[in-house]
Enzyme design. Sequence first.
Site, short mmCIF file in Angstrom:
data_model
loop_
_atom_site.label_atom_id
_atom_site.label_comp_id
_atom_site.label_asym_id
_atom_site.label_seq_id
_atom_site.Cartn_x
_atom_site.Cartn_y
_atom_site.Cartn_z
N ARG A 73 18.47 -6.45 13.80
CA ARG A 73 18.43 -6.35 15.25
C ARG A 73 17.74 -7.58 15.82
NH1 ARG A 73 19.02 -2.74 19.31
NH2 ARG A 73 18.00 -3.44 21.22
N HIS A 112 7.64 8.58 4.50
CA HIS A 112 6.43 9.37 4.77
C HIS A 112 6.63 10.86 4.50
CE1 HIS A 112 4.18 6.12 7.31
NE2 HIS A 112 5.14 5.56 6.58
N GLU A 158 -0.73 -2.05 5.16
CA GLU A 158 0.17 -1.99 6.32
C GLU A 158 0.01 -0.68 7.07
OE1 GLU A 158 3.05 -1.23 9.08
OE2 GLU A 158 3.08 -0.04 7.26
N GLU A 159 -0.35 0.38 6.32
CA GLU A 159 -0.31 1.73 6.89
C GLU A 159 -1.57 2.08 7.67
OE1 GLU A 159 2.26 3.57 6.84
OE2 GLU A 159 3.47 3.06 5.09
N ASP A 167 0.81 -1.22 0.00
CA ASP A 167 0.00 0.00 0.00
C ASP A 167 0.84 1.27 0.00
OD1 ASP A 167 0.75 -0.89 2.59
OD2 ASP A 167 -0.80 0.32 3.54
#
Length: 398
Positions: A182, A368, A141-142, A83
């Site tokens: 990580r 973004h 996802e957003e 998306d």
Amino acid sequence: MNMLHKIKAAAAGISQELIAIRRHLHSNPELSFQEYNTVSYVKMQLEGMGITQIKSLATTGLEVLIEGRNPNKKVVALRADMDALPIIEANDVPYKSKNVGVMHACGHDAHTTCLLGVAKILQGERESFEGTVKLIFQPGEEKLPGGATLMIAEGVLENPTVNAILGQHVMPLIPVGKVGFRSGLYMASTDELYVTIKGKGGHGAMPHLCIDPVVVMAQMISALQTLVSRQSNPIIPSVLSFGKVIANGATNVIPNEVYMEGTFRTLDEKWRSKAHELMLRTAHSVAEGFGATVDFEIRKGYPFLHNNPALTARSKAAALNYMGEENIVDLDIWMAAEDFAYYSQEADACFYRLGTRNESKGIVSGVHTPTFDIDEEALEIGAGLMAYLAITELEAVG
Ligand code: NI
């Protein structure tokens, strides 16, 4: 030729194709849960590769199987989100968004492209590996509740059951050619806060006849901040930010109410629910102390993201083989949220970062933002590396 070299050569062989795919996706972005054209384009690409096991899930999502020899041996899932965001693109590039007001400003076009590259590479190498690779092309996802929840609810981690899941995300802070890992806690849970403080408005010269919600708001924000610094265990990262406060009075007008919005993020589920209780208690006590009332809504978002240590160690070691030690970066905890976290709550998961920054090309903007872009050299790396990580994980014991 060993597997690593075969995959590298295959990725290099499709690098121009990947750039073309990414540019098509970038020019034609679609908002969360509206990825209709994107998903049909992805499906068409997959079918063009001769891939047949393609299943639609969650309306605009796909689950795709690529089976090697002995397909039941192990299943490794790879996820890409598809998306875009409601942002007007400010880049002046030939592949600029044609859907004005919508932009791939978080690199999900790159994630989708890389996963299509993985599909092509692995489909050509089916005879060279054992097990199954499950490709997850995910919508939304957003936007809450997050496409990952819907995909999981519709069984994406079952049939066949996923033993490990990997996801990659572009990172404009990391130079192209490098990747970041990580182990353990990586990204935060996120909850949205919607608060309305109701007082009693009136003339600014006669506050004694009013219940000033502006003063209540000021006290409330301070009291809630104190909660993060005094009630939270200092070893658990927590963030509370109010980014929107509307007190729509005037120099001489005390408004009836104040509205505010904020976010609460942390990395511990127990503390998260405790913090919700404490926020409600504090907000109501402060309001009551002034004779005001408050509607305090907490809209729960994504959970925290946890990278399985064993899987992450194996993936990092494989990436080191593929990229060279100098190109592996250690990531810090990041207080942003990501719905890949839902997969990490259900299965062994590893979410890593693909470097896309290139200062010499002026590619430095954050995700973004209207000027976000990636160095497209990252696509060949992202596709090849992900294919290699999947194969390595299929071979790994664990
Ligand atoms: Ni993203």
